[in-house]
Design an enzyme around this catalytic site. Structure first.
Site, PDB file in Angstrom:
ATOM      1  N   GLY A 179      32.228   2.147 -24.537  1.00  0.00           N
ATOM      2  CA  GLY A 179      31.967   2.515 -23.149  1.00  0.00           C
ATOM      3  C   GLY A 179      32.595   1.509 -22.201  1.00  0.00           C
ATOM      4  N   ARG A 180      32.525   1.806 -20.913  1.00  0.00           N
ATOM      5  CA  ARG A 180      33.121   0.914 -19.911  1.00  0.00           C
ATOM      6  C   ARG A 180      32.203  -0.293 -19.692  1.00  0.00           C
ATOM      7  NH1 ARG A 180      33.250   0.986 -13.685  1.00  0.00           N
ATOM      8  NH2 ARG A 180      35.182  -0.112 -13.200  1.00  0.00           N
TER       9      ARG A 180
ATOM     10  N   ARG B  67      18.867  11.225 -20.176  1.00  0.00           N
ATOM     11  CA  ARG B  67      20.061  11.447 -20.997  1.00  0.00           C
ATOM     12  C   ARG B  67      19.869  12.623 -21.954  1.00  0.00           C
ATOM     13  NH1 ARG B  67      17.164   7.043 -22.375  1.00  0.00           N
ATOM     14  NH2 ARG B  67      16.345   6.981 -24.489  1.00  0.00           N
TER      15      ARG B  67
ATOM     16  N   GLU C 157      32.071  -2.780 -17.532  1.00  0.00           N
ATOM     17  CA  GLU C 157      31.541  -3.039 -16.192  1.00  0.00           C
ATOM     18  C   GLU C 157      30.364  -2.122 -15.878  1.00  0.00           C
ATOM     19  OE1 GLU C 157      32.276  -5.469 -14.009  1.00  0.00           O
ATOM     20  OE2 GLU C 157      33.529  -6.281 -15.613  1.00  0.00           O
ATOM     21  N   SER C 158      30.434  -0.886 -16.332  1.00  0.00           N
ATOM     22  CA  SER C 158      29.341   0.055 -16.076  1.00  0.00           C
ATOM     23  C   SER C 158      28.121  -0.256 -16.946  1.00  0.00           C
ATOM     24  CB  SER C 158      29.809   1.487 -16.319  1.00  0.00           C
ATOM     25  OG  SER C 158      30.863   1.819 -15.429  1.00  0.00           O
TER      26      SER C 158
ATOM     27  N   SER D 182      22.070   6.489 -15.515  1.00  0.00           N
ATOM     28  CA  SER D 182      21.376   5.226 -15.728  1.00  0.00           C
ATOM     29  C   SER D 182      21.424   4.417 -14.447  1.00  0.00           C
ATOM     30  CB  SER D 182      22.033   4.441 -16.871  1.00  0.00           C
ATOM     31  OG  SER D 182      21.355   3.218 -17.090  1.00  0.00           O
TER      32      SER D 182
ATOM     33  N   ASN E 101      16.575   5.968 -16.569  1.00  0.00           N
ATOM     34  CA  ASN E 101      17.686   6.755 -17.111  1.00  0.00           C
ATOM     35  C   ASN E 101      17.162   8.051 -17.696  1.00  0.00           C
ATOM     36  OD1 ASN E 101      17.740   6.668 -20.262  1.00  0.00           O
ATOM     37  ND2 ASN E 101      17.245   4.581 -19.656  1.00  0.00           N
TER      38      ASN E 101
ATOM     39  N   HIS F  81      14.279   0.307 -13.052  1.00  0.00           N
ATOM     40  CA  HIS F  81      15.264   0.853 -13.995  1.00  0.00           C
ATOM     41  C   HIS F  81      14.868   2.287 -14.317  1.00  0.00           C
ATOM     42  CE1 HIS F  81      15.774   1.996 -18.315  1.00  0.00           C
ATOM     43  NE2 HIS F  81      17.028   1.781 -18.013  1.00  0.00           N
TER      44      HIS F  81
END
Length: 300
Positions: free
Chosen positions: A259-260, A106, A262-263, A88, A104, A102
């Site tokens: 999920g993280r 997946r 910050e990411s 992403s 992504n 943008h």
């Protein structure tokens, strides 16, 4: 398939970040590895305060484990496990003359408790969000998207362009987030397409990203702009934030699967304005952009 696709996005991350660093010429991507307690993790690469790119992220992740209850409810399944991986990216240039981009790509698998795959699909896309609209830039971006689609099916571009316009729609503002591109999801095995066929299509689109975006950056990076134009960029960035936090399924999936943070939230721009009841001047370039966003057009 999951190993093959994860290897692909690792290599694609290297290719994209290397090219963007060359174009910026000042800042390099900072790399972080992170792990998810329930299973899996990722590699985040963030660029900030560059000569061209004010903030951007090109992140990959591969997470697995028990599908959270909220997602089981969403998919209508019980006691399911999952694997999901993807790349992403969001790039916010400093200049309002260069659009935000943008993308992504997946892949998702769902399993029963015996470990058998009960569902699998690909998804992804790429889209452009300009602050000042140069028609030739939108035409170029969409032309590259169409070329990638046409290799696999001449009907794909029109279908996925329409889905992009529908998906990246700020319903509470009654306008598109940008000028679109491609959006596809739940690409499963069918009579026409095997999973290997879908892999070939998704990687074709992924490989087209730099061709779609880099020429626009190079063409616009030397243009002058003033504070009023910068203010407009930050006002429009506010609409970008609204979409990502209110409507975006990827953001919601990341938050619901631990999920993280910050990411997940790297997509948010560093400088944003929300002005009360702001309207662009009649007859201005800013108004022209808004009118097109309210009624998406065909670019190719």
């Amino acid at each position: 398939m999951k190993d093959t696709f994860y290897a692909y996005i690792q290599k694609l991350q290297d290719t994209i970040t290397s090219e963007l660093e060359k174009i910026d010429g000042k800042s390099l991507f900072r790399e972080d590895y992170w792990s998810r307690p329930e299973g899996g993790g990722g590699r985040s690469r963030i660029i900030e305060n560059g000569a061209i790119f004010e903030k951007g992220g090109v992140n990959i992740s591969a997470v697995h484990g028990e599908l959270p209850q909220s997602m089981q409810n969403y998919f209508g399944v019980k006691d399911a496990d999952f694997f999901a991986c993807g790349l992403s990216l969001v790039i916010h240039p400093k200049s309002p003359m260069i659009p935000t981009v943008h993308a992504n790509w997946r892949y998702f698998e769902m399993y029963d408790k015996k470990g058998n795959i009960v569902d699998q699909w690909f998804g992804g896309g790429q889209d452009l969000t300009p602050y000042y609209l140069f028609d030739e830039d939108a035409i170029h971006f969409h032309s590259v998207c169409k070329k990638a689609c046409d290799v696999h099916d001449p009907l794909f571009y029109a279908s996925y362009k329409k889905k992009c316009d529908t998906y990246f729609w700020n319903a509470h503002r009654n306008e598109a987030r940008g000028v679109g591109g491609l959006f596809f999801d739940y690409c499963r095995t069918s009579e026409k397409m095997s999973m290997q066929d879908w892999y070939a299509f998704v990687t074709e689109v992924g490989n087209s990203f730099l061709e779609a975006y880099v020429p626009i950056v190079i063409k616009r990076r030397g243009m002058n702009y003033n504070q009023e134009q910068r203010d407009w960029q930050e006002i429009r960035r506010g609409r970008y934030v609204e979409f990502n936090l209110v409507h975006d399924k990827g953001t919601l999936f990341g938050l619901r699967t631990n999920g993280r943070i910050e990411s997940i939230l790297m997509s948010l721009p560093p400088h944003v304005q929300w002005r009360y009841d702001h309207h662009p001047k009649a007859g201005s370039e800013e108004e022209r952009l808004v009118k097109i966003l309210q009624k998406p057009k065909e670019w190719v």
